[in-house]
Design a protein around this motif. Structure first.
Motif, short mmCIF file in Angstrom:
data_model
loop_
_atom_site.label_atom_id
_atom_site.label_comp_id
_atom_site.label_asym_id
_atom_site.label_seq_id
_atom_site.Cartn_x
_atom_site.Cartn_y
_atom_site.Cartn_z
N LEU A 39 0.68 -1.10 -0.19
CA LEU A 39 0.14 0.13 -0.01
C LEU A 39 0.72 1.38 0.03
CD1 LEU A 39 -2.84 -1.12 2.55
CD2 LEU A 39 -2.87 -1.18 -0.01
N MET B 59 0.83 4.30 -2.65
CA MET B 59 0.62 5.72 -2.36
C MET B 59 1.68 6.62 -2.79
SD MET B 59 -1.16 5.64 1.68
CE MET B 59 -0.09 4.10 2.45
N VAL C 215 -6.95 -1.10 1.14
CA VAL C 215 -6.70 -0.12 2.39
C VAL C 215 -7.78 -0.44 3.33
CG1 VAL C 215 -6.76 2.05 3.54
CG2 VAL C 215 -5.68 1.81 1.26
N ALA D 130 -3.29 7.74 3.79
CA ALA D 130 -4.09 6.90 2.81
C ALA D 130 -5.30 7.88 2.35
CB ALA D 130 -4.62 5.54 3.29
#
Length: 750
Positions: free
Chosen positions: A238, A242, A272, A288
């Motif tokens: 993740l 990002m 997420v 996020a």
């Protein structure tokens, strides 16, 4: 212009690629999570003699503003290397970092007279100026790898449990970091040039030719990583996404610069949400949430249009796949080049037509379904190939369903911290939901269909995309109205497990040779169907599976018109052995060759009082497990004490001597011991999303899994009379069939 497809060399290259082990391999010492990565450079295999002059070339396409550089972006160098067909897979070349500076490589190339340059000169140039593909990446150790995660306790069958543990271990072979020592300096002044987008954190690759991080693959990889308790790897994945949103404003298709003109199905927010929901780690949300907003804004600004409904006169803001591109995709340059400059066509495309088709090809890749009759202009009339792509003029079920749920999940992640943002996302989601139900839902057929802007009507072609809305929480009132309607929505799933040996195919169109058509079935779609089944309220699923009318097959249970194919038009299930070269009965009860009392072949064991929803889930879970395990076993997989390796006489049929089993990216719904086939690249092994879905199935349905019956690779000479045996025998010898059909399909697409 290329005068020949050089079919013999293409087939030779495919034979080597499909049947050989993965070029980049990893080995892991038992009991450890530290792999040793061996990357071998593909050997040049031009299809013409080294002294032959290259075929004449078509004019160069326009330069692409999104792709910086003159080596790995559309231009003279890239086109010339592809026309030379140095490698069977065009992606091989663009994944090779240079061994010299960009200026020196371009200077070396400029020495060629393109009207007289030979195959041998291009081979020498590539060997001299480029390094091995994938050298910018290195194997990564997985933090806190547990060889016996808790989900294994959910699996009661010993073989199924052992296989799940084996697949869990494959994460150690697919984990990568950016090799900082091999990274080229910033373009254009560095000592070398590479197409890699360097990433700061560990990630899992799909496998095979997909040697970098990919967007939508990672959703199903993460589903498996969660079961494997590799939460830090999920977080790292993740973080990479990002970083990309921060750097590019969106998440590209994959981790190479040649993907920077397109994205893929936008599942970042889903990832997420699942990570936070499982781990409780809300600290990631500080970073996020703003970046999730940025991604949704990119889709809203670049891929969303206003659509007026011909059914209600209402207007909706709906998303579509639409890539700004007027040149061949670098990783598929030759395929795209030959699609436009087909020497067998008497009327060449105009520059505008070529540019538009290049855009359609890239848009098809953005869908993730590259390619399918689903997006052809006239999908059920003949086989027009990729020239008929009409991706941008379709409002797709899948994309809009994902974006709807992304808004819902983002609102939930905000909670009470930002009531204004949460309310805005719920309002936008409501508009998308209304558009999906108006434009895409057919209440008479009980299915969703893409909306075609060209015809201003829903398409007729039935695809597995019909299950995306329910997976994402959009359940039409007609489904909620009765048990019979709820089952009708899933009736095609019941048809498949009774009529065919494998899992649910993408479509029932089997004449295109495209990899997102029948007979291929893909792991993500099996996951989506099972999750959609789980979403149906329990009060609609208490009844058992309905029974076809007298003298009818399970096709009789499918709502009228839903498939847009008569029963006789459905793909046939091949039979081998004494009935070789025949198909199972096309119509009537005998067409359900895998039907058993209370279940289906390789569908697990029936349970007293089981409702139809739970029956289909059990059968789907077991059938998926059978497809993965049996194709793995057919290519050398074995488990000591539980599943002996096939004898050399059988492994030789699949060129798997010395192999230890392949996890394929796709499967044949006709043959559970076979990979899928067709498409613009060869069958891949690895494979991230296959592993992820299998581990999720093991964790979710572990108590219902039964050791599959894998058919022999060598067909028996006689056919047993029971329908169960016939169904199994239809799988025999499938790997060889699939490989040969892959060659034909690949040659057709070129």
């Amino acid at each position: 212009m290329v005068s020949s497809l050089k079919a013999a060399a293409v087939v030779a290259g495919l034979i080597h690629t499909i049947l050989a082990a993965i070029i980049g391999t990893t080995t892991t010492t038992p009991g450890t999570a530290v792999p040793t990565l061996t990357i071998s450079t593909a050997v040049a295999s031009p299809s013409a003699s080294l002294g032959a002059t290259l075929p004449s070339q078509a004019p160069l396409p326009p330069s692409q503003g999104w792709c910086i550089g003159q080596i790995f972006c559309a231009g003279s160098l890239l086109q010339t290397v592809n026309v030379a067909q140095v490698y069977s897979d065009p992606k091989t070349f663009v994944d090779k970092p240079t061994s010299k500076s960009s200026q020196q490589v371009l200077a070396d190339f400029s020495n060629f007279n393109l009207s007289t340059v030979t195959e041998g000169q291009i081979v020498n140039f590539v060997d001299s100026d480029f390094l091995g593909e994938g050298l910018e990446l290195e194997a990564a150790a997985l933090t806190n790898f547990n060889p016996t995660p808790a989900f294994l306790n959910n699996v009661t069958d010993p073989l199924s449990k052992a296989f799940a543990q084996t697949v869990h271990g494959y994460w150690t072979q697919l984990a990568r970091n950016t090799n900082q020592s091999a990274i080229c300096d910033e373009y254009p002044g560095g000592t070398c040039e590479s197409s890699l987008i360097p990433l700061n954190h560990t990630f899992i690759i799909p496998g095979g030719r997909f040697r970098e991080q990919y967007y939508w693959d990672s959703y199903w990889i993460i589903q498996g990583l969660i079961q494997s308790e590799l939460y830090e790897t999920v977080n790292a994945t993740l973080q990479n996404f990002m970083d990309e949103i921060e750097g590019f404003g969106f998440i590209p298709n994959g981790g190479r610069i040649y993907y920077l003109n397109r994205s893929q199905p936008p599942l970042f927010i889903h990832m997420v949400y699942d990570y936070v929901n499982v781990t409780g780690d809300t600290s990631i949300l500080q970073r996020a949430l703003p970046l999730a907003e940025a991604e949704l804004a990119w889709w809203a600004n670049n891929r969303t249009i206003e659509v007026a409904s011909p059914y209600t006169n209402q207007t909706y803001m709906m998303a579509h796949y639409a890539v700004n591109n007027t040149a061949p995709r670098p990783e598929s340059y030759l395929t795209d080049y030959l699609t436009i400059h087909d020497p067998t066509l008497s009327t060449p495309l105009t520059d505008n037509q070529a540019a538009e088709l290049y855009s359609e090809l890239a848009s098809g890749a953005e869908t993730g379904w590259d390619y399918s009759s689903r997006f052809e202009a006239i999908p059920q009339l003949g086989n027009p190939g990729l020239r008929s792509l009409n991706v941008k003029n379709n409002i797709p079920i899948c994309l809009n369903s994902i974006l709807y749920k992304a808004r819902i999940l983002l609102a939930e992640l905000y909670g009470t911290s930002n009531a204004t943002a949460s309310s805005t996302h719920l309002q936008v989601a409501a508009g998308i939901r209304a558009g999906i139900l108006d434009l895409l839902w057919d209440p008479a057929k009980l299915a969703f269909y893409d909306f075609n802007l060209t015809s201003n009507a829903r398409n007729d072609i039935f695809t597995a995309a019909t299950f995306y809305p329910v997976w994402n929480g959009i359940i039409p009132n007609e489904i909620l109205a009765s048990q019979s309607n709820a089952f009708g929505y899933f009736a095609a799933v019941n048809l498949v497990v009774n009529k065919y040996n494998g899992t649910v195919p993408v479509t029932f169109i089997d004449w295109t040779g495209l990899q997102w058509d029948a007979p291929n079935s893909w792991p993500p779609l099996q996951y989506i169907i099972m999750q959609a089944l789980r979403t149906i309220p329990s009060n609609l699923t208490t009844n058992g599976l309905p029974t076809p009318s007298s003298g009818q097959s399970t096709y009789d249970l499918v709502p009228a018109g839903q498939l847009a194919l008569t029963e006789a038009q459905l793909p046939g299930q091949p039979l081998l052995g004494a009935q070789a070269n025949q198909n199972a009965t096309a119509t009537g009860p005998a067409a359900d060759i895998n039907k058993l009392s209370g279940t289906v072949v390789n569908g697990g064991n029936a349970t007293a009082g089981e409702g139809w929803r739970d029956t289909l889930q059990r059968e789907m879970a077991n059938r998926y497990y059978a497809s993965v395990l049996c194709s793995w076993h057919a290519t050398g997989g074995s488990i000591p004490g539980l599943l002996p390796q096939l004898p050399a006489s059988e492994l030789n049929l699949t060129n798997s001597i010395g192999n230890t089993g392949n996890m394929f990216e796709k499967f044949s719904n006709l043959n559970i011991d076979s990979s899928g086939y067709g498409g613009e690249y060869t069958v891949q092994a690895g494979f991230g999303w296959t592993n992820g879905v299998l581990l999720w199935v093991a964790s979710t349905y572990g108590e219902q899994l039964v050791a599959p019956q894998c058919p022999p690779l060598v067909a028996a000479s006689t056919t047993t009379s029971t329908s169960a045996a016939v169904g199994l025998q239809a799988s025999s010898g499938a790997v060889i069939t699939a490989v040969m059909m892959a060659f034909m399909a690949h040659a057709f697409l070129l």
